[in-house]
Design an enzyme around this catalytic site. Structure first.
Site, PDB file in Angstrom:
ATOM      1  CB  THR A 167     -84.063 -40.094 -14.890  1.00  0.00           C
ATOM      2  OG1 THR A 167     -83.061 -39.223 -15.389  1.00  0.00           O
ATOM      3  CG2 THR A 167     -84.391 -41.149 -15.947  1.00  0.00           C
ATOM      4  CG  HIS A 168     -82.142 -37.941 -11.441  1.00  0.00           C
ATOM      5  ND1 HIS A 168     -81.503 -38.372 -10.307  1.00  0.00           N
ATOM      6  CD2 HIS A 168     -81.714 -38.755 -12.447  1.00  0.00           C
ATOM      7  CE1 HIS A 168     -80.689 -39.382 -10.609  1.00  0.00           C
ATOM      8  NE2 HIS A 168     -80.825 -39.641 -11.911  1.00  0.00           N
ATOM      9  CE  LYS A 207    -106.458 -23.786  -6.771  1.00  0.00           C
ATOM     10  NZ  LYS A 207    -105.126 -24.222  -7.138  1.00  0.00           N
ATOM     11  CB  SER A 225    -117.761 -57.525  15.409  1.00  0.00           C
ATOM     12  OG  SER A 225    -118.297 -58.837  15.513  1.00  0.00           O
ATOM     13  CD  GLU A 271    -105.459 -32.277  -5.192  1.00  0.00           C
ATOM     14  OE1 GLU A 271    -105.260 -31.698  -4.120  1.00  0.00           O
ATOM     15  OE2 GLU A 271    -106.140 -31.784  -6.116  1.00  0.00           O
ATOM     16  CD  GLN A 300    -115.088 -58.773  17.108  1.00  0.00           C
ATOM     17  OE1 GLN A 300    -115.556 -59.845  17.437  1.00  0.00           O
ATOM     18  NE2 GLN A 300    -115.366 -57.644  17.740  1.00  0.00           N
ATOM     19  CG  ASN A 308    -112.641 -69.788  17.332  1.00  0.00           C
ATOM     20  OD1 ASN A 308    -113.315 -68.777  17.508  1.00  0.00           O
ATOM     21  ND2 ASN A 308    -112.053 -70.438  18.319  1.00  0.00           N
ATOM     22  CB  SER A 315    -110.895 -22.642  -4.722  1.00  0.00           C
ATOM     23  OG  SER A 315    -110.791 -21.703  -3.675  1.00  0.00           O
ATOM     24  CG  ASN A 345    -108.101 -27.161  -6.952  1.00  0.00           C
ATOM     25  OD1 ASN A 345    -107.234 -26.511  -7.528  1.00  0.00           O
ATOM     26  ND2 ASN A 345    -108.832 -26.675  -5.954  1.00  0.00           N
TER      27      ASN A 345
END
Ligand code: ARG
Length: 471
Positions: A154-155, A282, A22, A289, A321, A109, A276, A284
């Site tokens: 709302t909605h 474009k 590890s 995102e 671990q 431990n 893009s 973006n």
């Protein structure tokens, strides 16, 4: 090489060595591990288990290792499994066989549980600062452009107008709760497992409390078996991280919509947008995102950790671990997401006119008109019905509620079954009053309760946030 090799014959199969190591992940614990070792050496000295000169030698060695780690010059040996073994062997290389006394009364431990708690503590402190910076970014935008009026929905349908500052301050509230959750987690995590040994408690009279205090812990774990088995603090941290990511993701989602030309509420700075490869037009909001996307990964880290724990019997199991990759990744993701969202928010350009135009669409002031009737004594349910018919009429004739003529208003009141509605319908000041209530400013001003969007309430909330954030 294997520090646990006494009872073994031959070498470990390379596939097993590869599978169990590890070091690539847990080396970030190196400074915490060394801090724990230094405190443990002090404790062994106090308990008379190390002579003063042995304490001296081990401390000098550990401090040398600390410098090497800080400089990045310590060479990690993958053959040595994990960070604890690497550091113990590196110490032996420096100070000789006396390094073998360091592990007295200690197991990996309780050691790894200690390291992880120390790591989490300082990581939470850093994240807390990053959350505060994100709050500051929101508050700065609220200060700059917060008086823009936008449609609250709302909605996903137009509902009531609100101030942009009100919307932004809603996120500040969420982030403040995130800080509270991080602080709660830190408080419960901040106890020392050292002295718990492998599971049953160290076999020497160590003063655990003194060692804990030296490491800045608030106290010691109360049960050695729990101390080596417990990863609640990891689950709590991941839950707090995941929820903070969910909050950022909701904001990211809103920014993607707001910056769509159909909305046109905001423009994302070029420096926070990407293009893009095919469509030259474009622009973006990719960082937003990706924050939304990475929230999914942090949620996965939380569920993965819970799944990891659910079937484990007490005592250390090697499964544990696997607590580190999700914890480390989630913390790094949250930190980076906070930083990128803060930058994106601070560089947004707000189009107050587009917001205002949208705020007036969909009869968003209807509730305010009903409230105005209620202030005249009409029952709310009756007022709701009257204004409902006014909305239908306005929709039919293609006008706003603030442009309805006196006769239309009187006609709507006349068919009401509310006795007050019937008595006020002849009052010549009423239509003007209702048209005023139907304006955006009137509607905003009406929501004048603590926590409401009335400008004076928002101004007070903004002032309080600024004071708290030192802005
Ligand atoms: N690398 C291990 C971990 O991260 C350290 C503890 C190992 N303990 C053991 N008994 N094998 O969990």
């Amino acid at each position: 090489m294997r520090l646990w090799g006494g009872r073994f014959e031959g070498t470990t199969d390379e596939r097993v060595a590869e599978f169990t190591r590890s070091i690539d992940v847990d080396r970030v614990l190196a400074l915490d591990d060394i801090a724990g070792s230094i405190a443990h050496v002090h404790g062994l000295g106090r308990a008379g288990l190390l002579a003063p000169d042995e304490v001296e030698t081990l401390l000098r060695g550990l401090e040398g290792l600390r410098s090497e780690v800080e400089e990045g010059s310590l060479a990690w040996d993958p053959a040595l499994e994990d960070v604890h073994m690497n550091l113990e062997v590196a110490l032996r290389d420096r100070v000789g066989p006396i390094a073998g006394r360091l592990h007295t009364g200690r197991s990996r431990n309780d050691q790894v549980a200690t390291d992880l708690r120390l790591w989490l503590r300082r990581t939470i402190d850093g994240l807390d600062e990053a959350v505060l910076e994100m709050e500051r970014a929101l508050v700065r935008l609220a200060q700059r452009d917060g008086d823009a009026i936008m449609p609250g929905s709302t909605h996903i349908q137009p509902a009531q107008p609100i101030l942009l500052a009100h919307h932004l301050l809603a996120y500040v509230e969420m982030l403040e709760r995130d800080r509270g959750r991080l602080a709660d987690c830190r408080r419960r995590a901040n106890v020392s497992p050292l002295g718990s040994g492998a599971l049953a408690g160290a076999g020497y009279p160590l003063d655990r409390e003194e060692t804990a205090a030296e490491l800045g812990f608030d106290g010691v774990t109360a049960n050695s078996l729990d101390a080596v088995s417990d990863r609640d603090f990891v689950a709590e941290a991941l839950a707090a991280f995941a929820l903070a990511m969910v909050h950022l993701s909701r904001l990211a989602e809103e920014i993607t919509w707001w910056s769509n030309p159909r909305f046109g509420f905001v423009r994302v700075a070029d420096s926070f947008s990407t293009g893009s490869s095919m469509m030259p037009n474009k622009k973006n909001p990719d960082p937003a995102e990706l924050v939304r996307g990475r929230a999914a990964r942090v949620i996965g880290s939380l569920t993965g950790l819970l799944a990891l724990l659910k079937g484990l019997p007490l005592g250390y199991q090697r499964d544990l671990q696997e607590d580190k990759p999700p914890l480390f990744e989630a913390a790094a993701t949250l930190e980076a997401s906070l930083a990128v969202m803060a930058g994106m928010v601070e560089t947004l350009t707000v189009d107050g006119e587009r917001m205002r135009a949208a705020a007036g669409e969909g009869y968003t002031t209807a509730t305010a008109v009903a409230d105005a009737l209620v202030r005249r004594g009409v029952a709310f349910r009756a007022a709701h019905h009257v204004v409902g018919t006014l909305v239908a009429e306005a929709e039919r004739t293609g006008v706003g509620l603030d442009a309805l003529d006196d006769t239309t208003i009187a006609a709507a009141l006349a068919v009401s079954d509310d006795s007050v509605a019937l008595t006020i319908l002849g009052d010549s000041t009423l239509p003007g009053e209702l048209r005023a209530a139907a304006g955006l400013e009137g509607a905003l001003a009406g929501c004048d309760v603590l926590g409401g969007t009335a400008p004076r309430r928002v101004a007070a909330a903004l002032a309080a946030a600024r004071a708290r954030l030192g802005l």
